[in-house]
Design a protein around this motif. Sequence first.
Motif, PDB file in Angstrom:
ATOM      1  N   HIS A 105    -137.002  16.230-100.206  1.00  0.00           N
ATOM      2  CA  HIS A 105    -137.662  15.157 -99.466  1.00  0.00           C
ATOM      3  C   HIS A 105    -137.379  13.798-100.106  1.00  0.00           C
ATOM      4  CE1 HIS A 105    -140.625  13.009 -97.102  1.00  0.00           C
ATOM      5  NE2 HIS A 105    -141.188  12.585 -98.219  1.00  0.00           N
ATOM      6  N   LEU A 106    -137.447  13.725-101.457  1.00  0.00           N
ATOM      7  CA  LEU A 106    -137.187  12.475-102.165  1.00  0.00           C
ATOM      8  C   LEU A 106    -135.763  11.995-101.901  1.00  0.00           C
ATOM      9  CD1 LEU A 106    -138.026  10.262-104.124  1.00  0.00           C
ATOM     10  CD2 LEU A 106    -137.363  11.755-106.001  1.00  0.00           C
ATOM     11  N   GLU A 107    -134.797  12.914-101.945  1.00  0.00           N
ATOM     12  CA  GLU A 107    -133.404  12.552-101.678  1.00  0.00           C
ATOM     13  C   GLU A 107    -133.242  12.026-100.261  1.00  0.00           C
ATOM     14  OE1 GLU A 107    -131.211  16.074-102.569  1.00  0.00           O
ATOM     15  OE2 GLU A 107    -131.633  15.937-104.714  1.00  0.00           O
ATOM     16  N   ASP A 108    -133.919  12.663 -99.294  1.00  0.00           N
ATOM     17  CA  ASP A 108    -133.847  12.209 -97.905  1.00  0.00           C
ATOM     18  C   ASP A 108    -134.424  10.804 -97.765  1.00  0.00           C
ATOM     19  OD1 ASP A 108    -132.742  14.641 -97.204  1.00  0.00           O
ATOM     20  OD2 ASP A 108    -134.616  15.461 -96.393  1.00  0.00           O
ATOM     21  N   VAL A 109    -135.558  10.553 -98.412  1.00  0.00           N
ATOM     22  CA  VAL A 109    -136.188   9.229 -98.348  1.00  0.00           C
ATOM     23  C   VAL A 109    -135.263   8.179 -98.957  1.00  0.00           C
ATOM     24  CG1 VAL A 109    -138.095   7.819 -99.213  1.00  0.00           C
ATOM     25  CG2 VAL A 109    -138.552  10.076 -98.266  1.00  0.00           C
ATOM     26  N   GLU A 110    -134.662   8.481-100.093  1.00  0.00           N
ATOM     27  CA  GLU A 110    -133.770   7.519-100.742  1.00  0.00           C
ATOM     28  C   GLU A 110    -132.534   7.239 -99.887  1.00  0.00           C
ATOM     29  OE1 GLU A 110    -133.070   8.548-104.817  1.00  0.00           O
ATOM     30  OE2 GLU A 110    -135.135   8.071-105.363  1.00  0.00           O
ATOM     31  N   THR A 111    -132.018   8.257 -99.221  1.00  0.00           N
ATOM     32  CA  THR A 111    -130.866   8.064 -98.321  1.00  0.00           C
ATOM     33  C   THR A 111    -131.275   7.191 -97.143  1.00  0.00           C
ATOM     34  OG1 THR A 111    -129.904  10.179 -98.952  1.00  0.00           O
ATOM     35  CG2 THR A 111    -129.183   9.243 -96.855  1.00  0.00           C
ATOM     36  N   ARG A 112    -132.435   7.475 -96.546  1.00  0.00           N
ATOM     37  CA  ARG A 112    -132.900   6.667 -95.409  1.00  0.00           C
ATOM     38  C   ARG A 112    -133.225   5.243 -95.851  1.00  0.00           C
ATOM     39  NH1 ARG A 112    -135.811  11.498 -94.200  1.00  0.00           N
ATOM     40  NH2 ARG A 112    -137.756  10.507 -94.791  1.00  0.00           N
ATOM     41  N   LEU A 113    -133.743   5.077 -97.073  1.00  0.00           N
ATOM     42  CA  LEU A 113    -134.027   3.737 -97.587  1.00  0.00           C
ATOM     43  C   LEU A 113    -132.737   2.944 -97.748  1.00  0.00           C
ATOM     44  CD1 LEU A 113    -135.963   1.604 -98.669  1.00  0.00           C
ATOM     45  CD2 LEU A 113    -135.841   2.737-100.906  1.00  0.00           C
ATOM     46  N   ALA A 114    -131.716   3.568 -98.303  1.00  0.00           N
ATOM     47  CA  ALA A 114    -130.415   2.892 -98.449  1.00  0.00           C
ATOM     48  C   ALA A 114    -129.885   2.471 -97.076  1.00  0.00           C
ATOM     49  CB  ALA A 114    -129.419   3.817 -99.152  1.00  0.00           C
ATOM     50  N   ARG A 142    -144.538  -1.320 -96.137  1.00  0.00           N
ATOM     51  CA  ARG A 142    -143.949  -1.326 -94.795  1.00  0.00           C
ATOM     52  C   ARG A 142    -142.485  -0.921 -94.855  1.00  0.00           C
ATOM     53  NH1 ARG A 142    -142.953  -6.309 -90.666  1.00  0.00           N
ATOM     54  NH2 ARG A 142    -141.840  -5.080 -89.137  1.00  0.00           N
ATOM     55  N   LEU A 143    -141.760  -1.442 -95.836  1.00  0.00           N
ATOM     56  CA  LEU A 143    -140.357  -1.090 -95.972  1.00  0.00           C
ATOM     57  C   LEU A 143    -140.209   0.411 -96.189  1.00  0.00           C
ATOM     58  CD1 LEU A 143    -137.402  -1.950 -96.206  1.00  0.00           C
ATOM     59  CD2 LEU A 143    -137.799  -2.352 -98.637  1.00  0.00           C
ATOM     60  N   LEU A 144    -141.019   0.978 -97.078  1.00  0.00           N
ATOM     61  CA  LEU A 144    -140.948   2.414 -97.324  1.00  0.00           C
ATOM     62  C   LEU A 144    -141.405   3.214 -96.106  1.00  0.00           C
ATOM     63  CD1 LEU A 144    -142.208   2.473-101.018  1.00  0.00           C
ATOM     64  CD2 LEU A 144    -139.871   2.856-100.209  1.00  0.00           C
ATOM     65  N   ALA A 145    -142.395   2.693 -95.375  1.00  0.00           N
ATOM     66  CA  ALA A 145    -142.873   3.390 -94.177  1.00  0.00           C
ATOM     67  C   ALA A 145    -141.809   3.427 -93.087  1.00  0.00           C
ATOM     68  CB  ALA A 145    -144.141   2.721 -93.652  1.00  0.00           C
ATOM     69  N   GLU A 146    -140.956   2.425 -93.056  1.00  0.00           N
ATOM     70  CA  GLU A 146    -139.905   2.391 -92.041  1.00  0.00           C
ATOM     71  C   GLU A 146    -138.900   3.514 -92.216  1.00  0.00           C
ATOM     72  OE1 GLU A 146    -138.257  -1.551 -92.090  1.00  0.00           O
ATOM     73  OE2 GLU A 146    -140.100  -2.434 -91.330  1.00  0.00           O
ATOM     74  N   VAL A 147    -138.859   4.117 -93.392  1.00  0.00           N
ATOM     75  CA  VAL A 147    -137.931   5.220 -93.612  1.00  0.00           C
ATOM     76  C   VAL A 147    -138.644   6.572 -93.540  1.00  0.00           C
ATOM     77  CG1 VAL A 147    -136.350   3.793 -94.923  1.00  0.00           C
ATOM     78  CG2 VAL A 147    -138.040   5.141 -96.145  1.00  0.00           C
ATOM     79  N   SER A 165    -148.615   5.966-101.308  1.00  0.00           N
ATOM     80  CA  SER A 165    -149.092   5.367-100.056  1.00  0.00           C
ATOM     81  C   SER A 165    -150.217   6.250 -99.529  1.00  0.00           C
ATOM     82  CB  SER A 165    -147.960   5.264 -99.031  1.00  0.00           C
ATOM     83  OG  SER A 165    -147.003   4.347 -99.455  1.00  0.00           O
ATOM     84  N   VAL A 166    -151.450   5.866 -99.832  1.00  0.00           N
ATOM     85  CA  VAL A 166    -152.617   6.643 -99.431  1.00  0.00           C
ATOM     86  C   VAL A 166    -152.769   6.596 -97.917  1.00  0.00           C
ATOM     87  CG1 VAL A 166    -155.121   6.877 -99.670  1.00  0.00           C
ATOM     88  CG2 VAL A 166    -153.727   6.237-101.656  1.00  0.00           C
ATOM     89  N   SER A 167    -152.657   5.420 -97.344  1.00  0.00           N
ATOM     90  CA  SER A 167    -152.691   5.268 -95.886  1.00  0.00           C
ATOM     91  C   SER A 167    -151.409   4.557 -95.477  1.00  0.00           C
ATOM     92  CB  SER A 167    -153.918   4.466 -95.448  1.00  0.00           C
ATOM     93  OG  SER A 167    -153.862   3.148 -95.960  1.00  0.00           O
TER      94      SER A 167
END
Length: 188
Positions: free
Chosen positions: A3-12, A68-73, A100-102
């Motif tokens: 999951h972390l790798e997917d988030v980092e790829t989507r963030l990039a 917000r930036l992290l939520a966008e991914v 991110s609690v909420s």
Amino acid sequence: MRHLEDVETRLADRLAELRVERGWSLDELATRSGVSRSTLSRLERGEISPTAALLGKLSAVYERTMSRLLAEVESEPPQVVALATQPVWRDLESGFVRRSVSPPHPGLRGEVVEARLLPRADISYDAPPVPGLEQHIWVLEGAVEITANGRTHALEAGDCLRFRLWGASRFRCPGPDPVRYAILVVLP
């Protein structure tokens, strides 16, 4: 870990999209953010993970909170977020952990974040991601020094600081123990 790798790829990918949406070259983004062109290029290609300070600079350039930036991914956030599914981001270099609690939602102005800093961790941001961003910082455990708009505040467990951020900010854990605090963020 997947999951972390997917988030980092989507963030990039998202960081590259934001730059292209504005019609900026890597050189122009480097000038606007104060981050080297090579670092930005490696970040957008997913070769490196961003630090908290780097994400703070890019969030400011793109006029977004870091949440917000992290939520966008992430996928669309649900109304109830179980502890086990709350996105956690770690900056191993600085000793900063952010939960991110909420998770923020595009139609809402507020969010809750849990933050942890290791002893002697020191994180500075040159500018707020959104000028006039309102923050309420409630210390749950430990002690932290927060500088906002040129004023430094020493906070201990139970203390709460409220401010609207217009300038630089700094979060420092003097130790000897880590600090854990909640941040309530409200967009202007």
